[in-house]
Design a protein around this motif. Structure first.
Motif, PDB file in Angstrom:
ATOM      1  N   UNK A 173      12.429  17.529  36.346  1.00 58.95           N
ATOM      2  CA  UNK A 173      12.855  18.937  36.266  1.00 58.95           C
ATOM      3  C   UNK A 173      12.440  19.525  34.920  1.00 58.95           C
ATOM      4  N   UNK A 174      12.625  18.743  33.855  1.00 56.19           N
ATOM      5  CA  UNK A 174      12.224  19.203  32.518  1.00 56.19           C
ATOM      6  C   UNK A 174      10.713  19.374  32.426  1.00 56.19           C
ATOM      7  N   UNK A 175       9.983  18.466  33.051  1.00 54.17           N
ATOM      8  CA  UNK A 175       8.521  18.595  33.069  1.00 54.17           C
ATOM      9  C   UNK A 175       8.120  19.866  33.796  1.00 54.17           C
ATOM     10  N   UNK A 176       8.820  20.180  34.888  1.00 55.09           N
ATOM     11  CA  UNK A 176       8.554  21.423  35.610  1.00 55.09           C
ATOM     12  C   UNK A 176       8.834  22.646  34.763  1.00 55.09           C
ATOM     13  N   UNK A 177       9.917  22.617  34.008  1.00 55.23           N
ATOM     14  CA  UNK A 177      10.250  23.746  33.122  1.00 55.23           C
ATOM     15  C   UNK A 177       9.180  23.948  32.052  1.00 55.23           C
ATOM     16  N   UNK A 178       8.714  22.853  31.456  1.00 52.70           N
ATOM     17  CA  UNK A 178       7.693  22.966  30.418  1.00 52.70           C
ATOM     18  C   UNK A 178       6.333  23.327  31.013  1.00 52.70           C
ATOM     19  N   UNK A 179       6.108  22.978  32.267  1.00 48.74           N
ATOM     20  CA  UNK A 179       4.903  23.440  32.949  1.00 48.74           C
ATOM     21  C   UNK A 179       4.933  24.958  33.075  1.00 48.74           C
ATOM     22  N   UNK A 191       3.176  33.076  37.854  1.00 46.86           N
ATOM     23  CA  UNK A 191       3.220  31.698  38.326  1.00 46.86           C
ATOM     24  C   UNK A 191       4.182  30.872  37.475  1.00 46.86           C
ATOM     25  N   UNK A 192       4.192  31.148  36.174  1.00 45.72           N
ATOM     26  CA  UNK A 192       5.113  30.450  35.275  1.00 45.72           C
ATOM     27  C   UNK A 192       6.558  30.744  35.611  1.00 45.72           C
ATOM     28  N   UNK A 193       6.852  32.014  35.920  1.00 40.73           N
ATOM     29  CA  UNK A 193       8.216  32.412  36.286  1.00 40.73           C
ATOM     30  C   UNK A 193       8.657  31.703  37.569  1.00 40.73           C
ATOM     31  N   UNK A 194       7.765  31.652  38.553  1.00 39.23           N
ATOM     32  CA  UNK A 194       8.096  30.972  39.805  1.00 39.23           C
ATOM     33  C   UNK A 194       8.321  29.477  39.590  1.00 39.23           C
ATOM     34  N   UNK A 195       7.507  28.885  38.721  1.00 34.61           N
ATOM     35  CA  UNK A 195       7.631  27.450  38.425  1.00 34.61           C
ATOM     36  C   UNK A 195       8.967  27.140  37.767  1.00 34.61           C
TER      37      UNK A 195
END
Length: 448
Positions: A173-179, A191-195
């Motif tokens: 989940x943290x990796x997804x947030x930093x992505x 795309x960042x907001x959706x991620x």
């Protein structure tokens, strides 16, 4: 996805065969341990109707880790119920990552340069020496898929990779947030907001229905930290050998590209952990970081090549030399572990240094050890087994298994039908000395 070059396909097939062969050699030389047996046992129980139940600890595995990604393995394992399946999956995962690396490079580099990056990646000791199967390695192929999708503007593939990433383990989940943060940095804000939104929703889902993994994860891996002495404990827990060992082969180039931001959560988790396994740069815990750092290095070279060709050639040559030297140094671990007790790889031998001083037993020993493995397979499947880590993956499909190394057995030894230990394992005080002579103790007559 079209691949016209035959050379990369030949390389990938050879690489897959190499990884699978090494995995089989390790397994039949009793060089695979807890993680492989644990994950197979969980899947075995799941297809028997006990979803994610880990009977050795008498607990549901989701109380420790939300490895939902294993659900995808259930139907395959149902059709092909063998430990070899996990070795195939592991080998296939690393092969697919190499393919994505090549396809990403071909968007900006020549075939020759792309092949060079791919070969450097597939020869990485971080993957050649991974000895066990763990769901976290699947996160590595998800990251490579995500960046291939970003490179080719295939949004559906991107979100497919993101969902798979989040399903791999709770800390992704943290990796997804930093992505998502990375996407904001490169001006892909929508795309960042959706991620970030998807990652937060998944985090809330876990906290609502499966809160235990975060609690157990912190207690198990970071229990040294106390609020009153947070910063002193922080300094004490920093493992600088790990930081240098994972960044030096890349010449610290990932620092010069924002892609490396995505690796910050995993990097800090490994760096600060109490677990010796997370301090080993060759363990599966670091596999996702290696992929991220490779991608960051590739994108660094893409930028530098457009600005200065001479500098690109010099830096790329140094990068190749650094990767080769680190891999040669690491491959020595397969044969002379006792020479690595200090230095960058010191945390990679703690769990295996008692094994004849070798991480990978020589092929000459494979014949005798494989005969032993076959003998173990002749023990009836409905037997109750008490064994130790190195034999545990060979008993994942048995009726009941106790693990004496992990102290995960509640019955008296005479409760079990078979006790499978090595010759000098002293049961009374659980002290053993490895001699690679296996002692089969048939505790009580088995009814025929």
């Amino acid at each position: 996805m079209k691949i016209k070059e035959k050379s990369i396909l030949i390389i990938l097939i050879c690489y897959f065969c190499l990884l699978l062969s090494l995995s089989l050699i390790r397994h039949y030389n009793f060089q695979t341990e807890w993680s492989l047996g644990e994950n197979e046992r969980i899947i075995f129980n799941s297809i028997q109707g006990q979803l994610f139940f880990f009977d050795i600890e008498s607990v549901n595995h989701l109380n420790y880790h939300t490895n939902f990604i294993l659900i995808l393995v259930f139907p395959i394992y149902y059709l092909f119920s063998s430990t070899i399946l996990f070795m195939i999956i592991k080998s296939l995962v690393f092969t697919i990552i190499t393919l994505f690396i090549y396809l990403i490079c071909r968007r900006d580099f020549s075939k020759r340069t792309s092949l060079t990056f791919s070969i450097l990646f597939l020869l990485s000791a971080n993957f050649i020496l991974v000895d066990d199967f763990h769901p976290i390695i699947i996160a590595s192929v998800c990251i490579s898929m995500i960046f291939y999708a970003l490179k080719t503007n295939q949004i559906k593939i991107y979100f497919f990779g993101l969902i798979l990433l989040l399903l791999t383990k709770e800390n992704m989940v943290l990796t997804g947030l930093f992505l998502g943060i990375y996407l904001f940095i490169i001006q892909k804000k929508q795309l960042g907001f959706k991620t970030i939104t998807i990652s937060i929703i998944f985090f809330l889902f876990i906290m609502l229905f499966f809160p235990a993994p975060y609690e157990s994860f912190i207690i198990e891996r970071y229990h040294d930290f106390k609020t009153s002495n947070f910063f002193p404990e922080l300094i004490n827990n920093l493992n600088f050998y790990y930081a240098i060992g994972i960044l030096l082969p890349f010449l610290f180039l990932p620092f010069f590209h924002p892609i490396s931001i995505i690796g910050i959560p995993v990097f800090l988790q490994n760096l600060l952990s109490n677990s010796i396994f997370q301090h080993c740069v060759l363990k599966y815990y670091s596999s996702i970081l290696i992929v991220i750092f490779f991608l960051a290095s590739i994108n660094f070279f893409i930028k530098i090549r457009t600005k200065n060709q001479t500098l690109f050639k010099i830096m790329f040559t140094l990068f190749i030399v650094s990767q080769i030297l680190f891999n040669i140094f690491s491959y020595g671990l397969m044969f002379k572990e006792n020479q690595y007790e200090i230095g960058l790889l010191r945390d990679c031998i703690v769990e295996t240094k008692y094994r004849s001083g070798s991480h990978l037993l020589l092929l000459s020993q494979l014949k005798n050890n494989s005969k032993t493995a076959l003998a173990l397979n002749n023990i009836p499947k409905d037997s109750k087994i008490l064994t130790q880590d190195i034999f545990y993956p060979h008993f994942s499909q048995y009726k009941e298994v106790g693990n004496i190394d992990q102290e995960l057995f509640s019955k008296e030894p005479n409760y079990y039908d078979w006790i499978i230990l090595e010759k000098h394992y002293i049961l009374s005080n659980q002290i053993f000395k490895i001699n690679y002579v296996i002692c089969f103790i048939h505790v009580k007559p088995y009814p025929i």
